[in-house]
Design a protein around this motif. Structure first.
Motif, PDB file in Angstrom:
ATOM      1  N   LYS A   1      11.009   4.987  -5.206  1.00 40.45           N
ATOM      2  CA  LYS A   1      11.685   6.080  -4.531  1.00 40.45           C
ATOM      3  C   LYS A   1      10.725   6.761  -3.563  1.00 40.45           C
ATOM      4  O   LYS A   1       9.502   6.798  -3.785  1.00 40.45           O
ATOM      5  CB  LYS A   1      12.232   7.096  -5.538  1.00 40.45           C
ATOM      6  N   VAL A   2      11.273   7.329  -2.507  1.00 37.90           N
ATOM      7  CA  VAL A   2      10.475   7.897  -1.428  1.00 37.90           C
ATOM      8  C   VAL A   2      10.062   9.320  -1.769  1.00 37.90           C
ATOM      9  O   VAL A   2      10.877  10.122  -2.224  1.00 37.90           O
ATOM     10  CB  VAL A   2      11.272   7.887  -0.101  1.00 37.90           C
ATOM     11  N   GLU A   3       8.755   9.612  -1.560  1.00 38.00           N
ATOM     12  CA  GLU A   3       8.242  10.960  -1.710  1.00 38.00           C
ATOM     13  C   GLU A   3       7.592  11.385  -0.396  1.00 38.00           C
ATOM     14  O   GLU A   3       6.823  10.614   0.185  1.00 38.00           O
ATOM     15  CB  GLU A   3       7.205  11.038  -2.834  1.00 38.00           C
ATOM     16  N   ARG A   4       7.901  12.577   0.057  1.00 35.62           N
ATOM     17  CA  ARG A   4       7.260  13.100   1.267  1.00 35.62           C
ATOM     18  C   ARG A   4       6.032  13.912   0.877  1.00 35.62           C
ATOM     19  O   ARG A   4       6.111  14.815   0.051  1.00 35.62           O
ATOM     20  CB  ARG A   4       8.233  13.964   2.075  1.00 35.62           C
ATOM     21  N   VAL A   5       4.895  13.581   1.496  1.00 39.44           N
ATOM     22  CA  VAL A   5       3.632  14.223   1.136  1.00 39.44           C
ATOM     23  C   VAL A   5       2.987  14.764   2.406  1.00 39.44           C
ATOM     24  O   VAL A   5       2.890  14.052   3.427  1.00 39.44           O
ATOM     25  CB  VAL A   5       2.675  13.225   0.451  1.00 39.44           C
ATOM     26  N   ALA A   6       2.522  15.997   2.366  1.00 32.06           N
ATOM     27  CA  ALA A   6       1.804  16.592   3.496  1.00 32.06           C
ATOM     28  C   ALA A   6       0.369  16.069   3.508  1.00 32.06           C
ATOM     29  O   ALA A   6      -0.266  15.939   2.456  1.00 32.06           O
ATOM     30  CB  ALA A   6       1.814  18.110   3.400  1.00 32.06           C
ATOM     31  N   VAL A   7      -0.136  15.766   4.689  1.00 27.06           N
ATOM     32  CA  VAL A   7      -1.492  15.240   4.820  1.00 27.06           C
ATOM     33  C   VAL A   7      -2.241  16.022   5.898  1.00 27.06           C
ATOM     34  O   VAL A   7      -1.637  16.604   6.796  1.00 27.06           O
ATOM     35  CB  VAL A   7      -1.487  13.736   5.184  1.00 27.06           C
ATOM     36  N   SER A   8      -3.570  16.015   5.761  1.00 27.69           N
ATOM     37  CA  SER A   8      -4.449  16.602   6.778  1.00 27.69           C
ATOM     38  C   SER A   8      -5.135  15.460   7.516  1.00 27.69           C
ATOM     39  O   SER A   8      -5.667  14.536   6.880  1.00 27.69           O
ATOM     40  CB  SER A   8      -5.500  17.510   6.130  1.00 27.69           C
ATOM     41  N   LEU A   9      -5.120  15.529   8.842  1.00 21.73           N
ATOM     42  CA  LEU A   9      -5.646  14.445   9.656  1.00 21.73           C
ATOM     43  C   LEU A   9      -7.055  14.755  10.140  1.00 21.73           C
ATOM     44  O   LEU A   9      -7.422  15.913  10.344  1.00 21.73           O
ATOM     45  CB  LEU A   9      -4.735  14.195  10.864  1.00 21.73           C
ATOM     46  N   GLY A  10      -7.816  13.702  10.331  1.00 19.87           N
ATOM     47  CA  GLY A  10      -9.163  13.831  10.868  1.00 19.87           C
ATOM     48  C   GLY A  10      -9.245  13.216  12.254  1.00 19.87           C
ATOM     49  O   GLY A  10      -8.559  13.645  13.177  1.00 19.87           O
ATOM     50  N   LEU A  11     -10.066  12.182  12.383  1.00 20.10           N
ATOM     51  CA  LEU A  11     -10.259  11.540  13.673  1.00 20.10           C
ATOM     52  C   LEU A  11      -9.171  10.530  13.959  1.00 20.10           C
ATOM     53  O   LEU A  11      -8.621   9.899  13.060  1.00 20.10           O
ATOM     54  CB  LEU A  11     -11.633  10.851  13.702  1.00 20.10           C
ATOM     55  N   ARG A  12      -8.871  10.384  15.245  1.00 21.74           N
ATOM     56  CA  ARG A  12      -7.905   9.381  15.686  1.00 21.74           C
ATOM     57  C   ARG A  12      -8.594   8.333  16.536  1.00 21.74           C
ATOM     58  O   ARG A  12      -9.565   8.622  17.222  1.00 21.74           O
ATOM     59  CB  ARG A  12      -6.790  10.014  16.531  1.00 21.74           C
ATOM     60  N   THR A  13      -8.065   7.136  16.482  1.00 17.82           N
ATOM     61  CA  THR A  13      -8.462   6.091  17.419  1.00 17.82           C
ATOM     62  C   THR A  13      -7.213   5.295  17.740  1.00 17.82           C
ATOM     63  O   THR A  13      -6.115   5.673  17.329  1.00 17.82           O
ATOM     64  CB  THR A  13      -9.577   5.207  16.848  1.00 17.82           C
ATOM     65  N   ARG A  14      -7.377   4.212  18.460  1.00 17.84           N
ATOM     66  CA  ARG A  14      -6.198   3.482  18.946  1.00 17.84           C
ATOM     67  C   ARG A  14      -5.420   2.862  17.792  1.00 17.84           C
ATOM     68  O   ARG A  14      -5.800   1.841  17.241  1.00 17.84           O
ATOM     69  CB  ARG A  14      -6.637   2.397  19.919  1.00 17.84           C
ATOM     70  N   GLY A  15      -4.288   3.510  17.430  1.00 15.43           N
ATOM     71  CA  GLY A  15      -3.417   2.959  16.397  1.00 15.43           C
ATOM     72  C   GLY A  15      -3.769   3.369  14.989  1.00 15.43           C
ATOM     73  O   GLY A  15      -3.074   2.985  14.051  1.00 15.43           O
ATOM     74  N   TRP A  16      -4.844   4.134  14.818  1.00  8.60           N
ATOM     75  CA  TRP A  16      -5.287   4.500  13.475  1.00  8.60           C
ATOM     76  C   TRP A  16      -5.585   5.991  13.410  1.00  8.60           C
ATOM     77  O   TRP A  16      -5.905   6.618  14.401  1.00  8.60           O
ATOM     78  CB  TRP A  16      -6.549   3.714  13.102  1.00  8.60           C
ATOM     79  N   VAL A  17      -5.479   6.532  12.187  1.00  7.67           N
ATOM     80  CA  VAL A  17      -5.762   7.950  11.991  1.00  7.67           C
ATOM     81  C   VAL A  17      -6.446   8.130  10.643  1.00  7.67           C
ATOM     82  O   VAL A  17      -6.134   7.444   9.658  1.00  7.67           O
ATOM     83  CB  VAL A  17      -4.460   8.779  12.074  1.00  7.67           C
ATOM     84  N   GLU A  18      -7.420   9.049  10.623  1.00 10.17           N
ATOM     85  CA  GLU A  18      -8.134   9.344   9.382  1.00 10.17           C
ATOM     86  C   GLU A  18      -7.358  10.374   8.577  1.00 10.17           C
ATOM     87  O   GLU A  18      -6.881  11.368   9.117  1.00 10.17           O
ATOM     88  CB  GLU A  18      -9.527   9.880   9.710  1.00 10.17           C
ATOM     89  N   ILE A  19      -7.243  10.138   7.262  1.00 13.22           N
ATOM     90  CA  ILE A  19      -6.570  11.061   6.355  1.00 13.22           C
ATOM     91  C   ILE A  19      -7.642  11.793   5.556  1.00 13.22           C
ATOM     92  O   ILE A  19      -8.389  11.183   4.781  1.00 13.22           O
ATOM     93  CB  ILE A  19      -5.616  10.329   5.401  1.00 13.22           C
ATOM     94  N   ILE A  20      -7.730  13.102   5.745  1.00  7.63           N
ATOM     95  CA  ILE A  20      -8.735  13.904   5.058  1.00  7.63           C
ATOM     96  C   ILE A  20      -8.242  14.340   3.687  1.00  7.63           C
ATOM     97  O   ILE A  20      -8.998  14.368   2.719  1.00  7.63           O
ATOM     98  CB  ILE A  20      -9.104  15.138   5.911  1.00  7.63           C
ATOM     99  N   ASP A  21      -6.954  14.666   3.592  1.00  7.95           N
ATOM    100  CA  ASP A  21      -6.426  15.190   2.331  1.00  7.95           C
ATOM    101  C   ASP A  21      -4.944  14.861   2.237  1.00  7.95           C
ATOM    102  O   ASP A  21      -4.247  14.757   3.253  1.00  7.95           O
ATOM    103  CB  ASP A  21      -6.643  16.709   2.255  1.00  7.95           C
ATOM    104  N   GLY A  22      -4.452  14.689   0.981  1.00  5.00           N
ATOM    105  CA  GLY A  22      -3.020  14.487   0.763  1.00  5.00           C
ATOM    106  C   GLY A  22      -2.707  13.208   0.012  1.00  5.00           C
ATOM    107  O   GLY A  22      -1.775  13.171  -0.793  1.00  5.00           O
ATOM    108  N   ILE A  23      -3.439  12.128   0.261  1.00  4.88           N
ATOM    109  CA  ILE A  23      -3.203  10.864  -0.426  1.00  4.88           C
ATOM    110  C   ILE A  23      -4.530  10.298  -0.900  1.00  4.88           C
ATOM    111  O   ILE A  23      -5.603  10.747  -0.492  1.00  4.88           O
ATOM    112  CB  ILE A  23      -2.479   9.849   0.479  1.00  4.88           C
ATOM    113  N   GLN A  24      -4.437   9.277  -1.752  1.00  6.72           N
ATOM    114  CA  GLN A  24      -5.613   8.641  -2.323  1.00  6.72           C
ATOM    115  C   GLN A  24      -5.677   7.175  -1.889  1.00  6.72           C
ATOM    116  O   GLN A  24      -4.703   6.607  -1.389  1.00  6.72           O
ATOM    117  CB  GLN A  24      -5.562   8.709  -3.862  1.00  6.72           C
ATOM    118  N   VAL A  25      -6.835   6.590  -2.113  1.00 10.46           N
ATOM    119  CA  VAL A  25      -7.005   5.167  -1.817  1.00 10.46           C
ATOM    120  C   VAL A  25      -6.016   4.360  -2.648  1.00 10.46           C
ATOM    121  O   VAL A  25      -5.862   4.573  -3.849  1.00 10.46           O
ATOM    122  CB  VAL A  25      -8.450   4.708  -2.129  1.00 10.46           C
ATOM    123  N   GLY A  26      -5.331   3.430  -1.996  1.00  9.35           N
ATOM    124  CA  GLY A  26      -4.391   2.554  -2.676  1.00  9.35           C
ATOM    125  C   GLY A  26      -2.958   3.041  -2.686  1.00  9.35           C
ATOM    126  O   GLY A  26      -2.060   2.292  -3.088  1.00  9.35           O
TER     127      GLY A  26
END
Length: 360
Positions: free
Chosen positions: A298-323
């Motif tokens: 089932k789908v869960e919506r989670v708020a995240v904090s973003l860090g650095l961006r590059t082409r097509g990718w974004v760093e996640i500082i907070d909100g989710i875990q590895v995996g």
């Protein structure tokens, strides 16, 4: 007659109403299809903070091959583009007269040396004054100087490679009369390439020798060239407000040629970060969210904090875990709480290129 028509219409209306009711009941009983979505697991990956610039490739050593004297070419020992070793003879100029002067100087020196030996014995027996021996010694020294000069004139007519490298185009022919101002060919040591590029002065605090760079050129779009910063100019250009940085790039396969324009990425720092594809990010006003798929699909919506961006990718500082499985495709088909059929994303190749920018 009217009663019959009314009866028929009523019956038809009843049949139609029953069919509609039956269809609605079937729709209620039929389950809604579960949408398919593509998910990717959040991973720790290398992220590079870079400065992008344009640079010009230069040979490690480079000269224009010219003659020291004006003379006729008697031998050419190279062709266009030859690889030559240090000390290899490239061009022989006419040196018949100079060789003759060398022989003449040798004969004169030998004659003076024999006379010196003879007089030295007479000086010991007091038969000849020491002044005659001293005068002869002066003639010997002059004869040696004449021999050195004649030998140097011969050497000036042999043009050799001062270092190993690759020759350019040959601009002369056998029998040509060359002068010191005429370029015979070029010689470049391209086993290593000097790559000079300009960096804005605001990045000066991040510059230091030993920093790594990666470079690309349109001539070889599928190849990445790696190098190391070796020096930084001591002055800032007052017009461009940039400082020139020099890196050395190995060029063992001789693919890079002096004068090439190259796109350079100076790596300010490299570190590990939790990254996701940008397609997973859901911006809502000034916040950012992702859709996770839990153990019950089932789908869960989670708020995240973003860090650095590059082409097509974004760093996640907070909100989710590895995996954590995050939806990257099919987001528009689902809502929080909805059941989905997750499909793992195809194995993606991760390669960060270009400048890293601050997240909005």
């Amino acid at each position: 007659m009217n009663k019959i028509i009314i009866t028929i219409l009523a019956a038809a209306a009843a049949v139609f109403a029953y069919q509609q009711f039956d269809t609605k009941q079937a729709e209620i009983k039929r389950p809604k299809p579960i949408p398919n979505v593509v998910v990717a697991n959040a991973k720790m990956m290398q992220v590079r903070d870079e400065v992008e610039a344009l640079g010009t490739a230069k040979a490690s050593e480079s000269i224009s091959v010219t003659a020291k004297v004006s003379e006729v070419i008697t031998a050419l020992n190279f062709d266009d583009g030859d690889l030559v070793k240090q000390g290899q003879l490239l061009v022989q100029l006419q040196d018949t007269e100079q060789q003759a002067k060398v022989r003449e100087a040798k004969v004169a020196l030998q004659e003076y040396m024999r006379e010196f030996d003879r007089i030295s014995s007479l000086v010991l027996s007091k038969t000849v004054a020491e002044t005659e021996r001293d005068s002869l010694q002066s003639k010997i020294d002059a004869a040696r100087a004449s021999l050195d000069q004649a030998t140097s004139n011969v050497a000036d007519r042999k043009i050799v490679a001062p270092f190993s490298g690759r020759l350019g185009l040959r601009n002369v022919s056998l029998g040509s009369f060359v002068t010191p101002s005429e370029q015979i060919t070029t010689l470049d040591d391209v086993t290593k390439i000097k790559l000079d590029f300009s960096v804005p002065e605001r990045f000066i605090q991040d510059l230091q020798e030993g920093k790594q760079i990666i470079a690309e050129t349109v001539a070889f779009p599928d190849k990445i060239f790696k190098g190391t910063v070796t020096s930084i100019d001591s002055r800032i250009n007052p017009t461009t407000r940039a400082v020139t940085v020099r890196a050395i790039v190995p060029n063992d396969d001789y693919k890079l040629i002096p004068g090439m324009l190259m796109k350079v990425n100076l790596i300010k720092q490299s570190r590990e970060a939790l990254l996701l594809p940008e397609s997973a990010i859901i911006p809502i006003q000034n916040k950012h969210y992702v859709y996770l798929v839990n153990n019950e699909n089932k789908v869960e919506r989670v708020a995240v904090s973003l860090g650095l961006r590059t082409r097509g990718w974004v760093e996640i500082i907070d909100g989710i875990q590895v995996g954590d499985p995050v939806i990257i495709r099919g987001i528009l088909k689902v809502r929080p709480g909805a059941e989905v059929t997750p499909e793992e994303a195809e194995r993606f190749h991760f390669a960060l290129k270009g400048n890293v920018e601050s997240a909005v």
